[in-house]
Design a protein around this motif. Structure first.
Motif, PDB file in Angstrom:
ATOM      1  N   PRO A  34       0.839  -1.201   0.000  1.00 45.18           N
ATOM      2  CA  PRO A  34       0.000   0.000   0.000  1.00 45.18           C
ATOM      3  C   PRO A  34       0.873   1.250   0.000  1.00 45.18           C
ATOM      4  O   PRO A  34       2.013   1.246   0.467  1.00 45.18           O
ATOM      5  CB  PRO A  34      -0.791  -0.113   1.317  1.00 45.18           C
ATOM      6  CG  PRO A  34      -0.744  -1.564   1.672  1.00 45.18           C
ATOM      7  CD  PRO A  34       0.589  -2.054   1.172  1.00 45.18           C
ATOM      8  N   GLN A  35       0.321   2.338  -0.518  1.00 53.05           N
ATOM      9  CA  GLN A  35       1.001   3.623  -0.542  1.00 53.05           C
ATOM     10  C   GLN A  35       0.223   4.613   0.332  1.00 53.05           C
ATOM     11  O   GLN A  35      -0.970   4.451   0.565  1.00 53.05           O
ATOM     12  CB  GLN A  35       1.111   4.154  -1.976  1.00 53.05           C
ATOM     13  CG  GLN A  35       1.805   3.199  -2.932  1.00 53.05           C
ATOM     14  CD  GLN A  35       3.246   2.924  -2.546  1.00 53.05           C
ATOM     15  OE1 GLN A  35       3.999   3.856  -2.269  1.00 53.05           O
ATOM     16  NE2 GLN A  35       3.644   1.660  -2.553  1.00 53.05           N
ATOM     17  N   LEU A  36       0.921   5.662   0.807  1.00 50.94           N
ATOM     18  CA  LEU A  36       0.305   6.694   1.633  1.00 50.94           C
ATOM     19  C   LEU A  36       0.457   8.035   0.911  1.00 50.94           C
ATOM     20  O   LEU A  36       1.343   8.825   1.224  1.00 50.94           O
ATOM     21  CB  LEU A  36       0.962   6.767   3.020  1.00 50.94           C
ATOM     22  CG  LEU A  36       0.547   5.719   4.073  1.00 50.94           C
ATOM     23  CD1 LEU A  36       1.057   4.340   3.693  1.00 50.94           C
ATOM     24  CD2 LEU A  36       1.062   6.117   5.446  1.00 50.94           C
ATOM     25  N   PRO A  37      -0.401   8.328  -0.060  1.00 50.55           N
ATOM     26  CA  PRO A  37      -0.203   9.521  -0.893  1.00 50.55           C
ATOM     27  C   PRO A  37      -0.350  10.840  -0.142  1.00 50.55           C
ATOM     28  O   PRO A  37       0.170  11.859  -0.593  1.00 50.55           O
ATOM     29  CB  PRO A  37      -1.290   9.384  -1.967  1.00 50.55           C
ATOM     30  CG  PRO A  37      -2.343   8.526  -1.338  1.00 50.55           C
ATOM     31  CD  PRO A  37      -1.591   7.554  -0.471  1.00 50.55           C
ATOM     32  N   GLY A  38      -1.048  10.835   0.999  1.00 52.33           N
ATOM     33  CA  GLY A  38      -1.249  12.070   1.743  1.00 52.33           C
ATOM     34  C   GLY A  38      -0.379  12.205   2.967  1.00 52.33           C
ATOM     35  O   GLY A  38      -0.586  13.128   3.770  1.00 52.33           O
ATOM     36  N   ARG A  62     -15.193   3.494   1.039  1.00 54.54           N
ATOM     37  CA  ARG A  62     -16.341   4.321   1.409  1.00 54.54           C
ATOM     38  C   ARG A  62     -15.939   5.533   2.246  1.00 54.54           C
ATOM     39  O   ARG A  62     -16.734   6.454   2.421  1.00 54.54           O
ATOM     40  CB  ARG A  62     -17.381   3.495   2.153  1.00 54.54           C
ATOM     41  CG  ARG A  62     -16.936   2.988   3.506  1.00 54.54           C
ATOM     42  CD  ARG A  62     -17.921   1.991   4.055  1.00 54.54           C
ATOM     43  NE  ARG A  62     -17.529   1.507   5.369  1.00 54.54           N
ATOM     44  CZ  ARG A  62     -17.966   0.362   5.887  1.00 54.54           C
ATOM     45  NH1 ARG A  62     -18.791  -0.398   5.196  1.00 54.54           N
ATOM     46  NH2 ARG A  62     -17.574  -0.010   7.090  1.00 54.54           N
ATOM     47  N   GLU A  63     -14.712   5.545   2.819  1.00 49.81           N
ATOM     48  CA  GLU A  63     -14.161   6.735   3.485  1.00 49.81           C
ATOM     49  C   GLU A  63     -12.965   7.288   2.724  1.00 49.81           C
ATOM     50  O   GLU A  63     -12.108   7.961   3.302  1.00 49.81           O
ATOM     51  CB  GLU A  63     -13.751   6.417   4.924  1.00 49.81           C
ATOM     52  CG  GLU A  63     -14.917   6.256   5.892  1.00 49.81           C
ATOM     53  CD  GLU A  63     -15.355   4.793   6.006  1.00 49.81           C
ATOM     54  OE1 GLU A  63     -14.509   3.904   5.758  1.00 49.81           O
ATOM     55  OE2 GLU A  63     -16.532   4.557   6.303  1.00 49.81           O
ATOM     56  N   ASP A  64     -12.899   7.004   1.415  1.00 46.68           N
ATOM     57  CA  ASP A  64     -11.799   7.464   0.568  1.00 46.68           C
ATOM     58  C   ASP A  64     -10.457   6.973   1.092  1.00 46.68           C
ATOM     59  O   ASP A  64      -9.443   7.664   0.979  1.00 46.68           O
ATOM     60  CB  ASP A  64     -11.807   8.990   0.455  1.00 46.68           C
ATOM     61  CG  ASP A  64     -11.080   9.478  -0.800  1.00 46.68           C
ATOM     62  OD1 ASP A  64     -11.005   8.711  -1.774  1.00 46.68           O
ATOM     63  OD2 ASP A  64     -10.585  10.626  -0.796  1.00 46.68           O
ATOM     64  N   ALA A  91      -4.570   5.660   2.766  1.00 47.36           N
ATOM     65  CA  ALA A  91      -3.953   4.647   1.922  1.00 47.36           C
ATOM     66  C   ALA A  91      -4.455   4.797   0.486  1.00 47.36           C
ATOM     67  O   ALA A  91      -5.285   5.661   0.181  1.00 47.36           O
ATOM     68  CB  ALA A  91      -4.266   3.250   2.455  1.00 47.36           C
ATOM     69  N   ASP A  92      -3.958   3.937  -0.388  1.00 44.24           N
ATOM     70  CA  ASP A  92      -4.406   3.968  -1.782  1.00 44.24           C
ATOM     71  C   ASP A  92      -5.290   2.772  -2.120  1.00 44.24           C
ATOM     72  O   ASP A  92      -5.598   2.539  -3.287  1.00 44.24           O
ATOM     73  CB  ASP A  92      -3.196   4.010  -2.722  1.00 44.24           C
ATOM     74  CG  ASP A  92      -2.340   2.749  -2.654  1.00 44.24           C
ATOM     75  OD1 ASP A  92      -2.471   1.977  -1.674  1.00 44.24           O
ATOM     76  OD2 ASP A  92      -1.534   2.526  -3.582  1.00 44.24           O
TER      77      ASP A  92
END
Length: 542
Positions: A53-57, A105-107, A75-76
């Motif tokens: 998984p990536q953490l773009p924010g 559902r929570e982006d 997460a992505d």
């Protein structure tokens, strides 16, 4: 007052039930990590980047009070949030938490609510996400830290805080060639204990183009995304606006080190909106014209993309307070959810004169009355005396957006609430109240005193304006004299051309510092690169 804008896609109860939040009580665990021995240690990290998984924010913390804090990340994909934290920077004897699952559902956002944390210490944390299908696939860890406030009865320590607002407005987005959102890096160098974001976190009604021509012929080059190429209308549009700002490296670095306290203003939804509004025919960009539908989507996206602590009794409540020990308590107002319509603002009473609304007014009065901290900091998302006209094409001329109504006379319209609150503060001798705000896209410092005012039943106080973080610079605005303002400082010339780009370094923020020994509050205002442009020392009232 019950919330007037239930979400378009989720009921209150479903949102609360489905919110990706884990609450963890940790005092015993910090003393003895074995207390969480049921939580498995993180599996070994695999090397396949495709599976991780990536953490773009990045990671964020927020809503910190004397013994609690929210940790947030995105997460992505569907993935499990894993958290470690320690009072040691080398993570010796960390507390490990198997957090909630980030879901579409929570982006893909998730948060952990840490409780019973040690007062007055720096807390270091590390966040990973675990793929739900390939359980051995973990994201790279992202680390952060936050400073816990002093306890109510413990030894006070110096406090530093930052404040500003207005981000990615007027088409000025992330320009990586220029250095991105440089204000965040400038604020970070002050190592504030927390940051007050006074609203306009996004410009949902402000699309961003790849290039903007500057006055000297050069080009301002924006990072662009699909969500920022149009006005926001769908839930995913609003989510994309919040996600856009986290693409900036300066903001991600700042957010990992400084807890956020956030409120909203108008551009989180649409310029100068109010509950019950219908977007008029003169505004051609919107298919959805019911502002309550748009506001519900914006509010959900804002809660998903910020480290809010969700109130179980009212999961969409934005006004709240934060105790930072014996020296400071912060009161965050919500001047959007309960206001009446924008109007000439000259009413003698009634719902249309509401700005805070009756329930929030009762709350702020009682919260101020209960506070035992030396300084009471009110974060207002709009200034008190700067006149802000509503210039939307679908409203009549002479309509006002903020508190002031430009008549320089006795309080009327929304000014009635200001007078009510100021009178209450005086009647109960509540000392050392200071206001901070943003919204108008320049910085200022204003002192209010009854001897200069049309309404005189109040104690003198200060108001400080920060912003913009990264948006067009405007102003200065007209000043309404009802409450006796003396504008001691303005950060821009009176004849400045409007909507100046961030390249001109006219972006602003404020820093407050409270000395633990003298209890003096020093407020300074700064430009884009952190240069001090104004300073005032405020000794506490005995």
């Amino acid at each position: 007052m019950p919330d007037q804008n239930p979400p378009a896609d989720h009921s209150r109860r479903r949102f609360l039930r489905d919110s990706a939040v884990t609450t963890v009580t940790t005092a015993a665990a910090l003393a003895s990590p074995a207390a969480l021995s049921a939580t498995p240690a993180a599996p070994a990290i695999v090397t396949s980047e495709r599976l991780r998984p990536q953490l773009p924010g990045g990671v964020m913390s927020g809503d910190v009070t004397r013994d609690s804090a929210i940790l947030w990340a995105r997460a992505d994909r569907n993935a499990r949030m894993l958290v470690e934290y320690s009072t040691s920077g080398n993570f010796s004897n960390p507390v490990r938490i198997a957090g909630p699952t980030a879901l579409a559902r929570e982006d893909y956002t998730a948060r952990v609510d840490l409780r019973d944390l040690p007062a007055g210490q720096r807390l270091y944390y590390r966040v990973r996400f675990q793929d739900l299908v390939h359980e051995s696939a973990l994201s790279e860890p992202l680390t952060g830290s936050l400073m816990m406030p002093a306890s109510a009865h413990g030894q006070a320590r110096d406090i530093t805080f930052a404040f500003s607002g207005d981000e990615a407005g007027q088409g000025w987005g992330i320009n990586e060639q220029w250095g991105g959102y440089r204000v965040y890096e400038s604020m970070r160098r002050f190592r504030p204990d927390f940051f007050i974001h006074s609203g306009d976190q996004i410009y949902a009604d402000g699309p961003i183009q790849a290039e903007v021509k500057l006055d000297d012929g050069s080009l301002w080059r924006n990072v662009v995304t699909e969500a920022k190429s149009k006005v926001a209308q769908t839930l995913d549009d609003y989510r994309g606006n919040f996600a856009y700002n986290m693409l900036d490296a300066n903001k991600r670095r700042f957010a990992a080190e400084v807890p956020f306290l956030v409120q909203w203003d108008d551009h989180e939804v649409r310029n100068n909106w109010y509950p019950g509004q219908e977007i008029g025919a003169a505004e051609k960009r919107y298919d959805e014209r019911n502002i309550d539908v748009l506001a519900a989507r914006a509010r959900q996206a804002m809660f998903e993309h910020n480290p809010f602590r969700i109130d179980s009794a009212d999961p969409f409540r934005i006004y709240r307070s934060f105790n930072h020990g014996p020296l400071l308590e912060v009161f965050m107002l919500d001047e959007r959810s309960y206001r009446g319509r924008n109007s000439p603002n000259r009413q003698k009473g009634g719902h249309d004169a509401d700005f805070l609304g009756p329930e929030q007014m009762r709350w702020i009065k009682q919260a101020l009355l209960r506070s035992r901290s030396t300084w009471k900091l009110i974060a207002s998302d709009m200034p008190l005396s700067i006149v802000v006209p509503d210039l939307n094409p679908d409203v009549p001329k002479g309509t006002f957006e903020a508190w002031a109504n430009a008549d320089n006379g006795k309080p009327s319209g929304r000014e009635l609430e200001v007078a009510e609150l100021l009178r209450f503060i005086k009647q109960h001798d509540i000392k050392n109240v200071v206001w901070v705000t943003a919204d108008v896209h320049y910085a200022s410092a204003t002192h209010y005193a009854p001897e200069r005012a049309q309404f005189t039943d109040f104690k003198p106080f200060w108001e400080f304006v920060g912003g913009p973080i990264n948006a067009g610079t405007f102003g200065p605005g007209e000043i309404d004299r009802t409450f006796g303002p003396d504008v001691r400082f303005v950060s821009i010339p009176a004849d400045m051309k409007q909507n100046r780009s961030p390249a001109e370094l006219l972006q602003f923020f404020g820093i407050g510092k409270i000395d633990a020994k003298s209890k003096t509050l020093t407020v300074t205002l700064h430009n884009t690169d952190g240069k001090e442009i104004y300073k005032v020392e405020l000794p506490p009232e005995a």
